[in-house]
Design a protein around this motif. Structure first.
Motif, PDB file in Angstrom:
ATOM      1  N   ASP A  29      47.551   8.220  -9.964  1.00 56.56           N
ATOM      2  CA  ASP A  29      46.176   8.172  -9.476  1.00 56.56           C
ATOM      3  C   ASP A  29      45.557   9.568  -9.441  1.00 56.56           C
ATOM      4  OD1 ASP A  29      48.051   8.770  -7.534  1.00 56.56           O
ATOM      5  OD2 ASP A  29      46.931   7.842  -5.902  1.00 56.56           O
ATOM      6  N   LYS A  30      46.342  10.581  -9.134  1.00 56.14           N
ATOM      7  CA  LYS A  30      45.842  11.961  -9.113  1.00 56.14           C
ATOM      8  C   LYS A  30      45.531  12.462 -10.521  1.00 56.14           C
ATOM      9  CE  LYS A  30      46.344  12.246  -4.716  1.00 56.14           C
ATOM     10  NZ  LYS A  30      45.185  12.037  -3.880  1.00 56.14           N
ATOM     11  N   VAL A  31      46.246  11.958 -11.529  1.00 58.83           N
ATOM     12  CA  VAL A  31      45.984  12.338 -12.917  1.00 58.83           C
ATOM     13  C   VAL A  31      44.590  11.870 -13.327  1.00 58.83           C
ATOM     14  CG1 VAL A  31      46.693  11.950 -15.308  1.00 58.83           C
ATOM     15  CG2 VAL A  31      48.413  12.384 -13.566  1.00 58.83           C
ATOM     16  N   VAL A  32      44.255  10.639 -12.973  1.00 60.36           N
ATOM     17  CA  VAL A  32      42.935  10.101 -13.300  1.00 60.36           C
ATOM     18  C   VAL A  32      41.852  10.852 -12.537  1.00 60.36           C
ATOM     19  CG1 VAL A  32      41.478   8.044 -13.216  1.00 60.36           C
ATOM     20  CG2 VAL A  32      43.879   7.835 -13.830  1.00 60.36           C
ATOM     21  N   GLU A  33      42.087  11.119 -11.256  1.00 61.67           N
ATOM     22  CA  GLU A  33      41.097  11.844 -10.455  1.00 61.67           C
ATOM     23  C   GLU A  33      40.839  13.235 -11.013  1.00 61.67           C
ATOM     24  OE1 GLU A  33      42.448  11.847  -6.411  1.00 61.67           O
ATOM     25  OE2 GLU A  33      42.003   9.712  -6.141  1.00 61.67           O
ATOM     26  N   LYS A  34      41.879  13.936 -11.442  1.00 63.32           N
ATOM     27  CA  LYS A  34      41.723  15.280 -11.991  1.00 63.32           C
ATOM     28  C   LYS A  34      40.946  15.258 -13.301  1.00 63.32           C
ATOM     29  CE  LYS A  34      44.530  19.249 -13.463  1.00 63.32           C
ATOM     30  NZ  LYS A  34      43.396  20.086 -13.522  1.00 63.32           N
ATOM     31  N   ALA A  35      41.223  14.267 -14.149  1.00 59.28           N
ATOM     32  CA  ALA A  35      40.525  14.166 -15.432  1.00 59.28           C
ATOM     33  C   ALA A  35      39.042  13.851 -15.235  1.00 59.28           C
ATOM     34  CB  ALA A  35      41.184  13.093 -16.300  1.00 59.28           C
ATOM     35  N   VAL A  36      38.729  12.948 -14.308  1.00 58.92           N
ATOM     36  CA  VAL A  36      37.333  12.581 -14.067  1.00 58.92           C
ATOM     37  C   VAL A  36      36.595  13.722 -13.384  1.00 58.92           C
ATOM     38  CG1 VAL A  36      35.816  11.021 -12.795  1.00 58.92           C
ATOM     39  CG2 VAL A  36      37.791  10.115 -14.003  1.00 58.92           C
ATOM     40  N   LYS A  37      37.233  14.389 -12.437  1.00 57.99           N
ATOM     41  CA  LYS A  37      36.587  15.487 -11.726  1.00 57.99           C
ATOM     42  C   LYS A  37      36.219  16.622 -12.665  1.00 57.99           C
ATOM     43  CE  LYS A  37      36.944  18.094  -7.491  1.00 57.99           C
ATOM     44  NZ  LYS A  37      37.729  18.339  -6.287  1.00 57.99           N
ATOM     45  N   GLY A  38      37.043  16.840 -13.693  1.00 60.07           N
ATOM     46  CA  GLY A  38      36.737  17.872 -14.681  1.00 60.07           C
ATOM     47  C   GLY A  38      35.538  17.547 -15.544  1.00 60.07           C
ATOM     48  N   MET A  39      35.140  16.282 -15.608  1.00 61.23           N
ATOM     49  CA  MET A  39      34.000  15.861 -16.425  1.00 61.23           C
ATOM     50  C   MET A  39      32.707  15.733 -15.638  1.00 61.23           C
ATOM     51  SD  MET A  39      35.801  13.087 -18.845  1.00 61.23           S
ATOM     52  CE  MET A  39      37.204  13.545 -19.827  1.00 61.23           C
ATOM     53  N   LEU A  40      32.769  15.918 -14.336  1.00 65.21           N
ATOM     54  CA  LEU A  40      31.571  15.847 -13.498  1.00 65.21           C
ATOM     55  C   LEU A  40      30.975  17.240 -13.335  1.00 65.21           C
ATOM     56  CD1 LEU A  40      32.792  13.390 -10.721  1.00 65.21           C
ATOM     57  CD2 LEU A  40      31.257  12.899 -12.611  1.00 65.21           C
ATOM     58  N   PRO A  41      29.702  17.337 -12.968  1.00 70.47           N
ATOM     59  CA  PRO A  41      29.084  18.645 -12.759  1.00 70.47           C
ATOM     60  C   PRO A  41      29.775  19.419 -11.642  1.00 70.47           C
ATOM     61  CG  PRO A  41      27.427  16.903 -12.708  1.00 70.47           C
ATOM     62  CD  PRO A  41      28.753  16.239 -12.782  1.00 70.47           C
ATOM     63  N   LYS A  42      29.830  20.732 -11.804  1.00 65.60           N
ATOM     64  CA  LYS A  42      30.480  21.585 -10.804  1.00 65.60           C
ATOM     65  C   LYS A  42      29.447  22.046  -9.775  1.00 65.60           C
ATOM     66  CE  LYS A  42      33.779  21.413 -13.864  1.00 65.60           C
ATOM     67  NZ  LYS A  42      33.674  20.362 -14.870  1.00 65.60           N
ATOM     68  N   THR A  43      28.768  21.098  -9.155  1.00 63.36           N
ATOM     69  CA  THR A  43      27.729  21.377  -8.177  1.00 63.36           C
ATOM     70  C   THR A  43      27.919  20.466  -6.974  1.00 63.36           C
ATOM     71  OG1 THR A  43      26.250  19.743  -9.185  1.00 63.36           O
ATOM     72  CG2 THR A  43      26.049  22.002  -9.971  1.00 63.36           C
ATOM     73  N   THR A  44      27.043  20.597  -5.988  1.00 61.83           N
ATOM     74  CA  THR A  44      27.110  19.692  -4.839  1.00 61.83           C
ATOM     75  C   THR A  44      26.876  18.252  -5.265  1.00 61.83           C
ATOM     76  OG1 THR A  44      24.801  20.164  -4.373  1.00 61.83           O
ATOM     77  CG2 THR A  44      26.438  21.422  -3.151  1.00 61.83           C
ATOM     78  N   LEU A  45      26.048  18.062  -6.293  1.00 56.96           N
ATOM     79  CA  LEU A  45      25.790  16.719  -6.809  1.00 56.96           C
ATOM     80  C   LEU A  45      27.064  16.116  -7.402  1.00 56.96           C
ATOM     81  CD1 LEU A  45      23.451  14.714  -7.238  1.00 56.96           C
ATOM     82  CD2 LEU A  45      23.147  15.718  -9.485  1.00 56.96           C
ATOM     83  N   GLY A  46      27.818  16.901  -8.161  1.00 59.12           N
ATOM     84  CA  GLY A  46      29.072  16.430  -8.741  1.00 59.12           C
ATOM     85  C   GLY A  46      30.115  16.110  -7.692  1.00 59.12           C
ATOM     86  N   ARG A  47      30.179  16.915  -6.638  1.00 52.91           N
ATOM     87  CA  ARG A  47      31.132  16.645  -5.561  1.00 52.91           C
ATOM     88  C   ARG A  47      30.774  15.363  -4.826  1.00 52.91           C
ATOM     89  NH1 ARG A  47      30.852  22.253  -5.575  1.00 52.91           N
ATOM     90  NH2 ARG A  47      29.232  22.394  -3.975  1.00 52.91           N
ATOM     91  N   LYS A  48      29.492  15.084  -4.679  1.00 51.27           N
ATOM     92  CA  LYS A  48      29.058  13.845  -4.037  1.00 51.27           C
ATOM     93  C   LYS A  48      29.371  12.638  -4.925  1.00 51.27           C
ATOM     94  CE  LYS A  48      25.043  11.739  -1.890  1.00 51.27           C
ATOM     95  NZ  LYS A  48      23.600  11.822  -1.689  1.00 51.27           N
ATOM     96  N   GLN A  49      29.196  12.789  -6.232  1.00 53.03           N
ATOM     97  CA  GLN A  49      29.493  11.706  -7.160  1.00 53.03           C
ATOM     98  C   GLN A  49      30.989  11.393  -7.172  1.00 53.03           C
ATOM     99  OE1 GLN A  49      27.858  13.438 -10.691  1.00 53.03           O
ATOM    100  NE2 GLN A  49      25.786  12.708 -10.267  1.00 53.03           N
ATOM    101  N   PHE A  50      31.814  12.423  -7.038  1.00 52.62           N
ATOM    102  CA  PHE A  50      33.267  12.232  -7.073  1.00 52.62           C
ATOM    103  C   PHE A  50      33.765  11.417  -5.884  1.00 52.62           C
ATOM    104  CE2 PHE A  50      37.625  13.774  -6.199  1.00 52.62           C
ATOM    105  CZ  PHE A  50      38.224  13.312  -7.352  1.00 52.62           C
ATOM    106  N   THR A  51      33.038  11.448  -4.769  1.00 54.36           N
ATOM    107  CA  THR A  51      33.475  10.690  -3.593  1.00 54.36           C
ATOM    108  C   THR A  51      33.358   9.181  -3.808  1.00 54.36           C
ATOM    109  OG1 THR A  51      31.273  10.783  -2.580  1.00 54.36           O
ATOM    110  CG2 THR A  51      32.844  12.536  -2.004  1.00 54.36           C
ATOM    111  N   ARG A  52      32.630   8.746  -4.823  1.00 53.13           N
ATOM    112  CA  ARG A  52      32.481   7.315  -5.096  1.00 53.13           C
ATOM    113  C   ARG A  52      33.540   6.776  -6.046  1.00 53.13           C
ATOM    114  NH1 ARG A  52      27.246   8.862  -5.782  1.00 53.13           N
ATOM    115  NH2 ARG A  52      27.363   8.320  -7.960  1.00 53.13           N
ATOM    116  N   LEU A  53      34.537   7.595  -6.394  1.00 52.94           N
ATOM    117  CA  LEU A  53      35.639   7.151  -7.252  1.00 52.94           C
ATOM    118  C   LEU A  53      36.826   6.743  -6.385  1.00 52.94           C
ATOM    119  CD1 LEU A  53      37.007   6.901 -10.059  1.00 52.94           C
ATOM    120  CD2 LEU A  53      37.703   9.283  -9.776  1.00 52.94           C
ATOM    121  N   HIS A  54      37.386   5.564  -6.679  1.00 56.93           N
ATOM    122  CA  HIS A  54      38.557   5.060  -5.970  1.00 56.93           C
ATOM    123  C   HIS A  54      39.591   4.659  -7.019  1.00 56.93           C
ATOM    124  CE1 HIS A  54      36.134   4.883  -2.319  1.00 56.93           C
ATOM    125  NE2 HIS A  54      35.188   4.332  -3.077  1.00 56.93           N
TER     126      HIS A  54
END
Length: 147
Positions: free
Chosen positions: A98-123
């Motif tokens: 599960d951490k492998v998928v989270e790391k791969a997706v997090k690397g594809m999101l923007p590196k901003t506050t908006l990207g961090r907020k979007q990452f919280t919606r991944l389960h």
């Protein structure tokens, strides 16, 4: 004709379930990142969070193509002198897929506050059991699964 700019109050968020069985890691994570950012929606606006909630199940059955399972390494630093650590993806997939998928997706999101907020919606879940039945998620099948 004016350009439509979405407002945060106008966004309707849906819940989606993605089955990772047989999917290559890169193809899965790009599709999930697009859903989290809302890029496939008609109301997509770059500075507004228009994405949806995404549940990824069966991360243990994910596929790494080529020699990535044996050759690819995840590096991190502990913060201490000489604290560079290296873990192979074969060990990560066996223990923390599960951490492998989270790391791969997090690397594809923007590196901003908006990207961090979007990452919280991944389960992400290792098996098919998830506790989000109350949200009535829609199941999505992605192309590119390998059998």
């Amino acid at each position: 004709m004016k350009t439509y700019m979405a407002k945060a109050a106008d966004v309707e968020r849906k819940w989606f379930v993605v089955d990772a069985t047989g999917m290559p890691l890169g193809r899965l994570s790009t599709a999930v990142a697009d859903m989290l950012t809302g890029k496939k929606k008609t109301i997509y606006t770059p500075h507004v969070d228009t994405g949806d909630y995404v549940i990824v199940i069966n991360s243990d059955k994910l596929v790494l193509t080529g020699n990535k399972l044996t050759d690819k390494k995840m590096r991190y630093h502990t913060g201490y002198v000489g604290g560079l650590k290296e873990v192979g993806y074969d060990k990560l997939m066996a223990e923390k897929s599960d951490k492998v998928v989270e790391k791969a997706v997090k690397g594809m999101l923007p590196k901003t506050t908006l990207g961090r907020k979007q990452f919280t919606r991944l389960h992400v879940y290792k098996d098919a059991n998830h506790g989000h039945e109350a949200q009535k998620p829609e199941t999505i099948t992605l192309k590119g699964a390998r059998n």
